[in-house]
Scaffold this active site. Structure first.
Site, PDB file in Angstrom:
ATOM      1  N   ASP A 279       0.861  -1.173   0.000  1.00  0.00           N
ATOM      2  CA  ASP A 279       0.000   0.000   0.000  1.00  0.00           C
ATOM      3  C   ASP A 279       0.903   1.231   0.000  1.00  0.00           C
ATOM      4  OD1 ASP A 279      -2.152   1.660  -0.090  1.00  0.00           O
ATOM      5  OD2 ASP A 279      -3.216   0.755   1.571  1.00  0.00           O
ATOM      6  N   TRP A 280       0.284   2.369  -0.144  1.00  0.00           N
ATOM      7  CA  TRP A 280       1.021   3.622  -0.330  1.00  0.00           C
ATOM      8  C   TRP A 280       1.997   3.857   0.837  1.00  0.00           C
ATOM      9  CZ3 TRP A 280      -0.264   7.881  -3.876  1.00  0.00           C
ATOM     10  CH2 TRP A 280       0.500   9.021  -3.654  1.00  0.00           C
TER      11      TRP A 280
END
Ligand code: BGC
Length: 740
Positions: A279-280
């Site tokens: 994820d980011w």
């Protein structure tokens, strides 16, 4: 032109793959040509400069890095024009490996559909698949290869803002929807109309402690397997090309470096052949978690655990090479990750034509396709849940002379899109039918519609009440549209107070004094606490956020052109103190026999245990009678199955749809079992007076669960079978026995 031809020739001559070679062979050939730096480049994903969906870590020189082959994928770049520009850069790199363009296409692209939680309320798998299909068609026509969806996180906590992105609290419903969404997004994988799905967030993100986003998750592996993992498995069974790991730590190990999740389960037991994106910034965030000392250790932990692509942490980009040289990361590990990514690029056909998804004519056509709008309206109507219609105020008569349409959401446009709507550039992305426009479209000149805002969503001031009362006094019916703004749910939008914000409830109380019929529309991205409204108002419609066609769909339901059929995919709490709340809980050793028993039982002394509105609940303008429950056998062995049949009759005066729900209870288990569990459902449509016999099959899979040794299987014993219109409205019951 000349330049393009030269580039194309260069491109073709460089690879010169033959038709006979399999994708795996082509990947191997390409891999052999790649330097270590180029390989690591494939594992590196950056956001475009225009839109950020998280905190940007480093302002790197992305364009020149693409030309050097140091970036494998970009996110947040959209449109044929922009994706082409970026792909041009990749075509200038030594090996001309095409970029992958990823984007959060969560509930539509230009045409927005209801937020995923709302769509889940439709319980209509065909409609849900179609919505994902259309989203994919539009996104793929606009240069996108890959959507970061579906989110399949089960959540029992409406404080968590991201409940809007999922399918709610139930594992069975969530798994069916996960499957449908992946099928919809991926269509015929490799077609120009399809995008890769990315199943997220692996795993258990929806169980963040206290409903606070990004928070830790602590749960037994048994619970993980039984409740949180099945939707991921269903998505994988549907062919999901990629997975995204989650921000949370699970039992102390951050998901981005969680070997148990990624290596043992996903790539091991489940034999997942696609790739995992972080994820980011989640790889780098392991420093904050206190799991690693720095980005270098973060890179080591994540690649070792099985995260293949690094979104926005720069950990792989800057540290993997060094880690290989230090013999801490074997090249084979890098090769495996690269191969997984390249394979998808081949499967998408990007090596045959890197600009395959960059056709402006197709973009124009698909982004303005009236069929998409039509589907959005239908799916939006199906997602609406009628919570109360006690005085049969609904459906409204088309002969009404004057309606007062009051409230802060009436003329709002953007809110209807919901969180995670894509801001499509260069096309008319403002196409949203407001609730006001929807009503106008519906009644034309026949009915006078009067408007007053009453108050803003979060206002403290009651200044607008007088106006609202004046307008109300002139109308036969009041429609009041209230709720929570769209950006109060979604990522990083956890809330501790789920009551209606501002003075909206006071506005209802004032309008109630007029004695006129009031239809309350509640707009929100999560279950709100609406206890007072539910007790005191007779007509309540939960509209969530319905997308581009919100206004038309709401008007369709209000006037009975569509008979509401939505059922809640999450329990609605009476108050925040009941959270987490879910229908399929265990019985405990001291279950409360009634809603008021408090004497040494598992209950609150100041609150009922039951939710305000239960899972699976939703009304219709018609009524359904359930009868003739029959089981093909009352004793089965685990290789056998039972056919359950039941008659459903439409006993009201209009056509309607009903979601017939089948629940089971395993009476005794080697681990305690829920008091009720959804195991099947069918959504059927019946003309008034008509009866349908529907059938369900109960097989061993439906009787199985994970025991303490994490073995999945059934155990002999008695089962209760319940057929109902909601988890709390069981109409027919029977039982059967599973024997050895
Ligand atoms: C979210 C993901 C999303 C990603 C890219 C993250 O902050 O958690 O769900 O796909 O950003 O936008």
């Amino acid at each position: 032109m000349k330049k393009i031809i030269t580039l194309a020739l260069l491109f073709l001559s460089f690879f010169a793959f033959s038709q006979q070679q399999t994708i795996d062979q082509k990947v191997e050939i390409l891999l052999k040509k790649m330097t270590l730096e180029e390989k690591i480049g494939q594992l590196n994903q950056y956001t475009g400069d225009n839109a950020a969906t998280g905190p940007i870590t480093i302002n790197s020189n992305k364009k020149s890095e693409i030309k050097k082959g140091l970036i494998g994928s970009m996110l947040n770049i959209m449109g044929t024009q922009y994706t082409r520009q970026y792909q041009d850069l990749a075509m200038q790199s030594r090996l001309k490996i095409p970029l992958l363009f990823g984007l959060d296409v969560i509930h539509g692209y230009k045409t927005t559909f209801p937020i995923p939680l709302a769509e889940a309320a439709s319980w209509d798998l065909t409609a849900i698949e179609l919505s994902a299909r259309i989203a994919a068609t539009e996104a793929a026509a606009s240069g996108i290869h890959w959507t970061f969806a579906p989110m399949v996180d089960i959540s029992r906590d409406p404080r968590w803002g991201r409940v809007m992105e999922g399918a709610g609290e139930d594992t069975y419903l969530g798994s069916k929807i996960a499957y449908a969404r992946v099928k919809g997004f991926q269509g015929n994988f490799g077609d120009v109309n399809s995008v890769m799905a990315c199943v997220k967030h692996f795993a258990a993100y929806g169980a963040a402690i206290g409903g606070r986003d990004y928070n830790s998750v602590d749960m037994s592996n048994r619970m993980l397997w039984e409740t949180y993992l099945p939707p991921f498995k269903a998505a994988l069974d549907a062919g999901a090309a990629t997975f995204m790991n989650s921000f949370n730590d699970l039992n102390g190990i951050p998901a981005s470096a969680n070997t148990y999740l990624l290596r043992d389960i996903l790539k091991g037991k489940w034999n997942f052949q696609g790739f995992v994106v972080s994820d980011w910034g989640s790889i780098g965030e392991m420093v904050n978690h206190g799991y690693v000392k720095d980005n270098k250790e973060a890179a080591l932990a994540s690649i070792t655990a099985g995260s293949d692509m690094d979104m926005e942490s720069n950990a792989y980009r800057y540290h993997l090479e060094e880690l290989v040289k230090e013999n801490k990361v074997p090249v084979a590990l890098i090769d495996d990750a690269v191969k997984r990514i390249l394979r998808k690029k081949f499967e998408l056909g990007l090596f045959d034509d890197p600009y395959k998804f960059c056709n402006p004519e197709r973009e124009q056509k698909e982004l303005n396709n009236p069929e998409h709008t039509k589907a959005a309206r239908e799916i939006a109507a199906k997602s609406i849940v009628l919570l109360k219609n006690k005085r049969d105020v609904l459906p409204l008569s088309k002969g009404l002379k004057t309606i007062a349409f009051i409230g802060p959401m009436v003329k709002s446009k953007r809110d209807n899109h919901g969180f995670w709507a894509v801001d499509v550039k260069d096309v008319d992305s403002t196409y949203i039918v407001s609730q006001w426009e929807g009503l106008e479209n519906k009644v034309g000149k026949r009915t006078k519609i009067l408007y007053a805002k009453g108050c803003g969503v979060e206002d403290k001031s009651k200044e607008g009440f007088a106006d609202a009362l004046l307008v109300a006094s002139q109308a036969e019916v009041i429609i009041l549209s209230i709720g929570e703004n769209f950006n109060k749910s979604g990522e990083a939008k956890s809330k501790s107070n789920l009551h209606l914000p501002g003075v909206q409830e006071d506005l209802i109380k004032e309008l109630q004094k007029t004695g006129k019929p009031i239809v309350i529309l509640i707009n929100a991205g999560r279950p709100l606490v609406i206890d007072w409204i539910a007790d005191n108002m007779s007509t309540i419609v939960y509209t969530w956020w319905l997308g581009s066609e919100a206004g038309n769909a709401i008007a369709d339901v209000l006037f009975g052109d569509y008979n509401p059929s939505g059922k809640l995919p999450m329990s609605f709490p009476r108050t925040e103190g009941q959270i987490p709340i879910y229908y399929n809980h265990f019985n405990t050793g001291r279950p409360a026999e009634t809603e008021t028993s408090t004497n040494y039982v598992s209950a609150y002394i100041d609150l009922k245990n039951s939710p305000k509105f239960p899972f699976g609940y939703g009304l219709s303008y018609t009524t359904f009678e359930y009868s003739d429950l029959k089981l093909s056998q009352k004793t089965i062995k685990n290789s056998e199955s039972i056919t359950v049949s039941v008659n459903i009759k439409n006993t009201g005066s209009v056509k309607g749809e009903e979601v017939v729900q089948l629940y089971l209870r395993d009476k005794v288990g080697s681990v305690v079992r829920p008091i009720i569990e959804l195991k099947d459902f069918q959504k059927i449509s019946l003309n008034r007076g008509d009866t349908k016999t529907i059938q369900f099959t109960i097989d061993n899979q439906k009787l199985s669960f994970y025991n303490n040794a994490l073995e999945f299987g059934s155990e002999p014993g008695d089962f209760d079978l319940m057929i109902g219109s909601s988890s709390a409205d069981i109409r027919l019951r029977d039982s059967f026995e599973l024997v050895k």
